[in-house]
Design an enzyme around this catalytic site. Sequence first.
Site, PDB file in Angstrom:
ATOM      1  N   ASP A 838       0.859  -1.183   0.000  1.00  0.00           N
ATOM      2  CA  ASP A 838       0.000   0.000   0.000  1.00  0.00           C
ATOM      3  C   ASP A 838       0.898   1.237   0.000  1.00  0.00           C
ATOM      4  O   ASP A 838       1.890   1.286   0.724  1.00  0.00           O
ATOM      5  CB  ASP A 838      -0.888   0.002   1.233  1.00  0.00           C
ATOM      6  CG  ASP A 838      -1.860   1.159   1.219  1.00  0.00           C
ATOM      7  OD1 ASP A 838      -2.846   1.086   0.416  1.00  0.00           O
ATOM      8  OD2 ASP A 838      -1.664   2.146   1.960  1.00  0.00           O
ATOM      9  N   ASN A 846      -3.065  13.065  -3.879  1.00  0.00           N
ATOM     10  CA  ASN A 846      -4.255  13.536  -4.608  1.00  0.00           C
ATOM     11  C   ASN A 846      -4.639  14.929  -4.150  1.00  0.00           C
ATOM     12  O   ASN A 846      -5.023  15.785  -4.965  1.00  0.00           O
ATOM     13  CB  ASN A 846      -5.442  12.589  -4.388  1.00  0.00           C
ATOM     14  CG  ASN A 846      -5.269  11.271  -5.136  1.00  0.00           C
ATOM     15  OD1 ASN A 846      -4.565  11.239  -6.155  1.00  0.00           O
ATOM     16  ND2 ASN A 846      -5.870  10.225  -4.643  1.00  0.00           N
ATOM     17  N   ASP A 855      -2.798   9.257 -10.260  1.00  0.00           N
ATOM     18  CA  ASP A 855      -2.853   8.117 -11.201  1.00  0.00           C
ATOM     19  C   ASP A 855      -1.466   7.825 -11.744  1.00  0.00           C
ATOM     20  O   ASP A 855      -1.085   6.655 -11.908  1.00  0.00           O
ATOM     21  CB  ASP A 855      -3.824   8.408 -12.328  1.00  0.00           C
ATOM     22  CG  ASP A 855      -5.282   8.375 -11.868  1.00  0.00           C
ATOM     23  OD1 ASP A 855      -5.559   7.845 -10.782  1.00  0.00           O
ATOM     24  OD2 ASP A 855      -6.157   8.893 -12.639  1.00  0.00           O
ATOM     25  N   GLU A 881      -4.762   2.470  -4.260  1.00  0.00           N
ATOM     26  CA  GLU A 881      -3.320   2.601  -4.225  1.00  0.00           C
ATOM     27  C   GLU A 881      -2.661   1.346  -3.687  1.00  0.00           C
ATOM     28  O   GLU A 881      -1.482   1.335  -3.359  1.00  0.00           O
ATOM     29  CB  GLU A 881      -2.912   3.808  -3.363  1.00  0.00           C
ATOM     30  CG  GLU A 881      -3.236   3.684  -1.887  1.00  0.00           C
ATOM     31  CD  GLU A 881      -4.663   4.113  -1.550  1.00  0.00           C
ATOM     32  OE1 GLU A 881      -4.983   4.278  -0.386  1.00  0.00           O
ATOM     33  OE2 GLU A 881      -5.499   4.282  -2.529  1.00  0.00           O
TER      34      GLU A 881
END
Length: 978
Positions: A838, A846, A855, A881
């Site tokens: 992760d 973000n 992304d 993610e």
Amino acid sequence: MLKYFGSRLTLLIILFGCISKLQASSTPLTDYFAESWTTQDGLPHNSVNSIVQTPDGYLWFATWEGVVRYNGRRFTHFGWGTDTHLRDSGIRTLAINSKGELLAAGSRGSFARYANHQWHPMPQLDVRINQVLTNNAGELWIATNNQGLYRQTANGQLQHFDSSSGLPSQSIKALFEDNNSRIWVGTTAGLAYLDRNSFHVHTAIPDIPVVGLTEDSQGALLVASEQGLFRQSGQDFVPFYQHILSRGVSQILADNQNALWVGTVNDGLYRLHNGQIEHKGVNDGLPDSRIKALYQDREGSIWVGTNGGLVRLRKANFTTISSKSGLVGDYARTVLVTESGSILVGTSNGLSRIDNGQVSTIDIPMPNGDTPSILSLAENDQHFLLGTYSHGLLMLNKQNGQLSQMNTRDGLLANHVRSLLVASDNSLWIGTTRGLNHLTAQGIQSFDKSNGLTDDYIMAIAQDPRGGIWIGSEMGAQIIHQHKVVSLELANLDETRSVYGFHADKDGQHMWLATDRGLIRYRYTDGQTRLIGRQQGLPINKFWQVTEDNQGFFWLTSNLGMVRIPYNAAHQAADHESDKVRYRVFADGDGMQSFQANGTSSPAIAKDQQGNIWVATAKGVVRTRPEGISKLTTASLPMQMEAISVDGKTFTHNLLSPLPAQTSRIRFEFVALGYIMPQTIQYQTRLVGFDRDWISRDTDNTAEYTNLPPGDYIFEAQASYPASDAEMGVGSLRQAFSIKPAFWQRLDVILLFFVFVIVLLLILIRTREHLLRVQSQKLKQQVQEQTQALQEQAQRFARLALQDQLTGLENRRSFDSFLKSLGSQANRNVLAYVAIMDIDHFKLVNDNWSHDVGDQVIREVGRIIAAHSRPGDHAARWGGEEFSLIIKDVDETTAVEICERIRKQVASADMSHIASGVKVTLSVGIKQCDDPDNYHRTLVLADQALYHAKASGRNKVQLWRPDLPSTNIPYVSSVRKN
């Protein structure tokens, strides 16, 4: 004086001898049927100077505007010029040479010969030629105007004779060779003859112009001159019929009936026969009184050339008596043979009587001076009975001529009386337009629709041998017998309705009815009716009257002529013993001025005591002698091919054969050279090689064929006069020709073509088979390619279904499937570890940069994981993610090392190309796959290890151990805080 009386006596003896050898009966000149032609009918000039008929059957006429050929239908003109070799159009004479060729000569020395459909030049003399003669020795004699006589021998030498040779004049008018081969020459100064190459003048003929020469049936020479006619008597010549023919004679002709025809300068035509002389002039139908040519053709007709046109005279089957002959009116309605043998003729202008050929008018003393129109006739012992148009019944006393009248005031149903009958009991039946009256000594009785008649318009009345009274009307026929009216059923006979006339059969067993559908026979014994009409071959539907002659023929009258049927043939047709009835039609050309017979009044046909048949017509009354009905011809009709047209090009003779390939249209024009009734000649044709049978052309003398295939043909044509008796002559002709085949129509080309087609078919079959094989291979290949493409597409779809679109790694579904497969029997002994990875604090990426940058960071981390995994390991994007990695065939230490390497690569990765200042780390939880039947638990424990890695500071790898505290966090790791 003694010599004069001696010559007269000799002439009388000769005449008596001639007459005794002639036929006892002779057709009078007045009975000859005359037809005429002028420039309005096709002649180029009305003056006809000479007439001949060539052996092929054509008639030729010389005129001042050239030569004319006649075929019975039309005139063909030949003028002067290079085509005919004639110097001038004025043709004076025509002749036939020993070869049957036509000779034509005239003004300016014009002289030509017509042979084989072409004109050929003859000796050219610069003088008018008056006559040409070919003698028995084959010599050609040429009579000229003012230049004497020429003779051309058989070898072509030309010899000249003039006054020094003994001729009395240089102008020669006539030439003749007698039965003794002596040449006679008529000049403007008398008669001469050739004797031993020198000419001698015959002093018995005065010094006068001699214009014509011929021999009579006794071999005596006849001389026509401007002072009359002379006849040879021994060595002498004596005047002949000088009391009549003392004026200028222009032409003479001895016909095949021993009659002598004499044409005059200005007094018309005379005929001498059986000691009688007859005359025909302008008042008798001649177009002009000057006769310039006389000729008898092969059918016996006399052709007369005049200054006013051409005339043909012939014995006709019918003689017309009209107003010109003294009849009171031309429109004859009824005719009656009286008991005394006289002929009564009722006309629209009164009543005439004919006795022994003499016509007189019977005065009808009407009180108001009217002239009654006579519709019907009868007679009893005392009176001639006259049915009139509007004056009722007139009764003319035979003895004193007194007239009495009966009309509607006296009981007649109408004053319009169309039929009369004096019955065997001497009572009188009167047919009117409003019914029937019966007059007896007891009074008058009436019949109309109210008491039995089907129609009031009565047109015919007759009595049968059994006493029955037959009534003909517009609505049928009825019989009155013993005061009863019986109707005849006729509607079943081709819908017959109107009945115009009756005839009681001589056998006493039949009554014949003339109707609007033909001739009907009624049989007394059983009442049977039979129709003879169109279906039995009759050419006309409607007949007015019927009677029977003494030669076994029925005569029927109509609007279209007279029809003659053999009596036995009529019965055979009525008895159904024959399908067609034989007949002969008499119409125009048979001597009738009108062939329209009248018949809605009666009697309109009658037979006299000599057997002659009399018929009322629209132009007088006509008479025929049935025993003297002439055959139309006794020999075959000569036929000629006049023109053949091939694709628009006309050949008058010698059709070129073979015709070119692909000839599309051929037209034949032919003619039968019969002149009695040429307009009625019937033709039929057959093209051998094309037609299966003869084709009737009726009166059409042409035949046309289109698009005939190549080959050999024979065109045949036949012609005959329209008589169904076996009297007619039949002419025929044949024309052979062929049509070339086109190149592609030739037999060798057709055979070669068939061989080519067969070879081509074989090639096409082989080619087709090859193409089918190739196509089959292509189809198989296409199927394989399409199958492979579908498989690849399916694989792509399958890969897409198991692949993460953002990172290119396998997706969660693929990961779960791969992890599940580790629990299969085949992989139970495989040592494997599951790592859950992760990105730490990803939400800050973000929030600080953007989701797009986020992304790109995820994509870059996925790339690092894939790049530092081993072949055979299964890296996948777990979601958001998070990532997962299944590491196979390693121990715990190696699995940790691999994950640690990946963590370090992520932590040290330069991501400035994504966004300035972006740095991320990775936390990893690892768990060994030691429970193949519960891969879900493996994931939960790996996720628990990940949780402890994050909880202990992030950016580290945590291997699950049993001593790790439970987190009680659900399996869906997306709820975990970063």
